[in-house]
Design a protein around this motif. Structure first.
Motif, mmCIF file in Angstrom:
data_model
loop_
_atom_site.group_PDB
_atom_site.id
_atom_site.type_symbol
_atom_site.label_atom_id
_atom_site.label_comp_id
_atom_site.label_asym_id
_atom_site.label_seq_id
_atom_site.Cartn_x
_atom_site.Cartn_y
_atom_site.Cartn_z
ATOM 1 N N ILE A 60 41.274 47.807 -53.457
ATOM 2 C CA ILE A 60 42.585 47.258 -53.827
ATOM 3 C C ILE A 60 42.463 45.791 -54.224
ATOM 4 C CG2 ILE A 60 44.880 46.676 -52.938
ATOM 5 C CD1 ILE A 60 44.648 49.238 -51.188
ATOM 6 N N GLY A 61 41.667 45.031 -53.480
ATOM 7 C CA GLY A 61 41.463 43.631 -53.829
ATOM 8 C C GLY A 61 40.847 43.478 -55.209
ATOM 9 N N THR A 62 39.904 44.344 -55.532
ATOM 10 C CA THR A 62 39.283 44.325 -56.858
ATOM 11 C C THR A 62 40.294 44.679 -57.937
ATOM 12 O OG1 THR A 62 37.129 44.899 -55.914
ATOM 13 C CG2 THR A 62 37.437 45.308 -58.265
ATOM 14 N N ASN A 63 41.173 45.631 -57.648
ATOM 15 C CA ASN A 63 42.221 45.988 -58.603
ATOM 16 C C ASN A 63 43.165 44.814 -58.855
ATOM 17 O OD1 ASN A 63 41.189 48.565 -58.829
ATOM 18 N ND2 ASN A 63 42.644 49.482 -57.404
ATOM 19 N N PHE A 64 43.567 44.128 -57.776
ATOM 20 C CA PHE A 64 44.407 42.938 -57.926
ATOM 21 C C PHE A 64 43.685 41.885 -58.769
ATOM 22 C CE2 PHE A 64 46.695 43.676 -53.588
ATOM 23 C CZ PHE A 64 47.556 44.576 -54.172
ATOM 24 N N ALA A 65 42.401 41.669 -58.475
ATOM 25 C CA ALA A 65 41.631 40.648 -59.187
ATOM 26 C C ALA A 65 41.520 40.981 -60.673
ATOM 27 C CB ALA A 65 40.242 40.510 -58.565
ATOM 28 N N ASN A 66 41.265 42.253 -60.989
ATOM 29 C CA ASN A 66 41.167 42.652 -62.394
ATOM 30 C C ASN A 66 42.486 42.433 -63.121
ATOM 31 O OD1 ASN A 66 38.566 43.419 -61.852
ATOM 32 N ND2 ASN A 66 38.975 45.614 -61.855
ATOM 33 N N ASP A 67 43.584 42.800 -62.449
ATOM 34 C CA ASP A 67 44.911 42.629 -63.042
ATOM 35 C C ASP A 67 45.173 41.151 -63.331
ATOM 36 O OD1 ASP A 67 47.904 42.352 -63.167
ATOM 37 O OD2 ASP A 67 47.801 44.502 -62.819
ATOM 38 N N TYR A 68 44.850 40.309 -62.363
ATOM 39 C CA TYR A 68 45.115 38.870 -62.498
ATOM 40 C C TYR A 68 44.243 38.237 -63.572
ATOM 41 C CZ TYR A 68 45.021 33.898 -61.343
ATOM 42 O OH TYR A 68 45.064 32.536 -61.409
ATOM 43 N N PHE A 69 42.927 38.441 -63.485
ATOM 44 C CA PHE A 69 42.024 37.746 -64.399
ATOM 45 C C PHE A 69 42.138 38.263 -65.825
ATOM 46 C CE2 PHE A 69 39.746 36.781 -60.360
ATOM 47 C CZ PHE A 69 39.795 35.397 -60.457
ATOM 48 N N ASP A 70 42.373 39.574 -66.014
ATOM 49 C CA ASP A 70 42.575 40.086 -67.364
ATOM 50 C C ASP A 70 43.803 39.445 -68.002
ATOM 51 O OD1 ASP A 70 40.381 41.712 -67.685
ATOM 52 O OD2 ASP A 70 41.381 43.553 -67.089
ATOM 53 N N ALA A 71 44.830 39.178 -67.181
ATOM 54 C CA ALA A 71 46.048 38.559 -67.712
ATOM 55 C C ALA A 71 45.813 37.105 -68.079
ATOM 56 C CB ALA A 71 47.180 38.678 -66.688
ATOM 57 N N VAL A 72 45.220 36.341 -67.173
ATOM 58 C CA VAL A 72 45.064 34.909 -67.441
ATOM 59 C C VAL A 72 44.029 34.647 -68.530
ATOM 60 C CG1 VAL A 72 45.795 34.275 -65.110
ATOM 61 C CG2 VAL A 72 43.351 34.568 -65.592
ATOM 62 N N LYS A 73 43.099 35.588 -68.739
ATOM 63 C CA LYS A 73 42.109 35.436 -69.817
ATOM 64 C C LYS A 73 42.615 35.995 -71.148
ATOM 65 C CE LYS A 73 38.076 35.550 -66.754
ATOM 66 N NZ LYS A 73 37.453 34.278 -67.148
ATOM 67 N N GLY A 74 43.792 36.636 -71.139
ATOM 68 C CA GLY A 74 44.364 37.143 -72.367
ATOM 69 C C GLY A 74 43.834 38.483 -72.820
ATOM 70 N N ALA A 75 43.129 39.197 -71.910
ATOM 71 C CA ALA A 75 42.578 40.506 -72.295
ATOM 72 C C ALA A 75 43.646 41.590 -72.317
ATOM 73 C CB ALA A 75 41.460 40.909 -71.336
ATOM 74 N N ASP A 76 44.722 41.417 -71.532
ATOM 75 C CA ASP A 76 45.821 42.387 -71.520
ATOM 76 C C ASP A 76 46.892 41.930 -72.502
ATOM 77 O OD1 ASP A 76 44.689 44.059 -69.671
ATOM 78 O OD2 ASP A 76 45.729 43.208 -67.962
ATOM 79 N N THR A 77 47.057 42.674 -73.571
ATOM 80 C CA THR A 77 48.046 42.338 -74.593
ATOM 81 C C THR A 77 49.071 43.457 -74.708
ATOM 82 O OG1 THR A 77 46.838 43.408 -76.407
ATOM 83 C CG2 THR A 77 46.220 41.132 -75.857
ATOM 84 N N ASP A 78 50.080 43.233 -75.552
ATOM 85 C CA ASP A 78 51.112 44.250 -75.753
ATOM 86 C C ASP A 78 50.568 45.502 -76.433
ATOM 87 O OD1 ASP A 78 53.032 42.679 -74.589
ATOM 88 O OD2 ASP A 78 53.733 41.804 -76.484
ATOM 89 N N GLU A 79 49.393 45.396 -77.066
ATOM 90 C CA GLU A 79 48.815 46.557 -77.742
ATOM 91 C C GLU A 79 48.105 47.489 -76.771
ATOM 92 O OE1 GLU A 79 46.267 45.439 -80.912
ATOM 93 O OE2 GLU A 79 47.686 44.008 -81.778
ATOM 94 N N ARG A 80 47.829 47.017 -75.566
ATOM 95 C CA ARG A 80 47.053 47.817 -74.625
ATOM 96 C C ARG A 80 47.818 49.060 -74.189
ATOM 97 N NH1 ARG A 80 47.072 48.523 -69.317
ATOM 98 N NH2 ARG A 80 45.130 49.130 -68.300
ATOM 99 N N GLU A 81 47.120 50.215 -74.190
ATOM 100 C CA GLU A 81 47.713 51.459 -73.719
ATOM 101 C C GLU A 81 47.424 51.635 -72.232
ATOM 102 O OE1 GLU A 81 47.627 54.933 -76.474
ATOM 103 O OE2 GLU A 81 45.989 53.816 -77.410
ATOM 104 N N GLY A 82 48.022 52.668 -71.656
ATOM 105 C CA GLY A 82 47.675 53.003 -70.280
ATOM 106 C C GLY A 82 48.626 52.422 -69.253
ATOM 107 N N PHE A 83 48.140 52.397 -68.008
ATOM 108 C CA PHE A 83 48.954 51.974 -66.886
ATOM 109 C C PHE A 83 49.358 50.509 -67.025
ATOM 110 C CE2 PHE A 83 46.151 55.380 -65.445
ATOM 111 C CZ PHE A 83 47.075 56.274 -64.917
#
Length: 317
Positions: A60-83
């Motif tokens: 769970i901690g790794t999931n939180f970390a991935n969610d946070y760092f992908d956002a602040v690094k700009g890897a998660d955009t409006d084009e991304r599909e999925g959850f």
């Protein structure tokens, strides 16, 4: 993003951030480790429970970390599909997610202190390196998940280390000495290392589906996952290889007279595995691959339960 922020409560957002569909990667290896421990007569309840709680907290901690760092690094955009990613979508503030990472990993360390007392330096190394690897997957100056190494991390930490570590703390708990400086003789066997391979490959397959779905958006964001490096076709073949390996290992155990035919019980899950594999090979898009990711998790848990039962049966009957 796949779901408007206004439609999701804060409580539900935290559940989404924990990504329940990935938790089989934390649970299944512990189950397999228990099966081998029962077979070898070293099963111990409290180390098992601590290993399970610790594994889930790190997941769970790794999931939180991935969610946070992908956002602040700009890897998660409006084009991304999925959850839905809760940080990038604005469902939860970045500072709140950062605090959740610290709290979750802190709880994992708290549980781990008991396991460290039993398992000593080897468990200390596995636990702390696992937390560091979970953060550095998408965080830090060189996020290795962005350079094709995520699959290796999952294979090692949510497969080999998780199964072997679960077995090890049970076996070590039967010995008189606390906090061993190295792996005591008789606490790790070749059988448990080989038994860890299905958990390793199936947990990697879960990540593989996720990354196949995100190939195009990850490529645009500069996130070079192994799926981006290999391309669509080879990534899908990687999935086939990972699933196939999970079903070869029980056959290997069945030829060992110490385990025998009960080790073949995981083959009962083969129809589900074939079904989801055909989906991954032929379909694209989050609306199809997201359910395939969840079904891969179901295959992993069912396989682990049946494998554990099959490994333990010669000892209990």
């Amino acid at each position: 993003m796949s779901r408007p922020a206004a439609d999701v409560s804060k409580r539900k957002a935290w559940v989404m951030a924990a990504r329940p569909h990935t938790l089989p990667a934390g649970t299944a290896p512990v189950i397999v480790g228990v099966g081998v421990a029962v077979h070898d007569g070293v099963f111990a309840l409290f180390p098992t429970l601590a290993a399970l709680v610790g594994a889930l907290l790190i997941q769970i901690g790794t999931n939180f970390a991935n969610d946070y760092f992908d956002a602040v690094k700009g890897a998660d955009t409006d084009e991304r599909e999925g959850f839905t990613r809760v940080t990038a979508s604005g469902l939860i503030e970045p500072d709140e997610v950062k605090r959740a990472i610290i709290v979750t990993y802190g709880l994992a360390i708290g549980v781990g202190l008991y396991l460290v007392a039993i398992g000593g330096v080897p468990i200390l190394f596995v636990g702390l390196s696992g937390i560091a690897a979970g953060i550095l997957y998408t965080g830090g100056p060189y996020p290795y998940g962005y350079y094709g190494l995520g699959d290796l991390f999952v294979f090692v930490y949510f497969g080999v280390f998780a199964v072997v570590g679960t077995y090890y703390v049970q076996a070590a708990s039967t010995m008189a000495d606390l906090f061993p400086l190295w792996v005591p003789s008789g606490t790790v066997s070749l059988a448990v290392v080989v038994a860890s391979l299905p958990a390793a490959t199936l947990s990697t397959a879960i990540l593989n589906v996720n990354n196949i779905r995100d190939i195009e958006t990850d490529r645009k964001a500069g996130k070079r996952t192994l799926a981006v490096i290999l391309g669509d076709r080879l990534s899908r073949l990687e999935y086939v290889f990972m699933i196939g390996t999970a079903y070869v290992v029980p056959v290997v155990f069945a030829f060992d007279s110490d385990f025998g035919l009960p080790a073949l019980l995981p083959l009962l899950t083969l129809p589900l595995a074939v079904s989801v594999t055909l989906t991954v090979l032929t379909e694209s898009g989050g609306d199809v691959l997201d359910p395939a990711l969840e079904r891969t998790g179901q295959v992993m848990v069912a396989h682990a339960v049946l494998f554990a039962v099959g490994l333990a049966l010669p000892q209990v009957i």
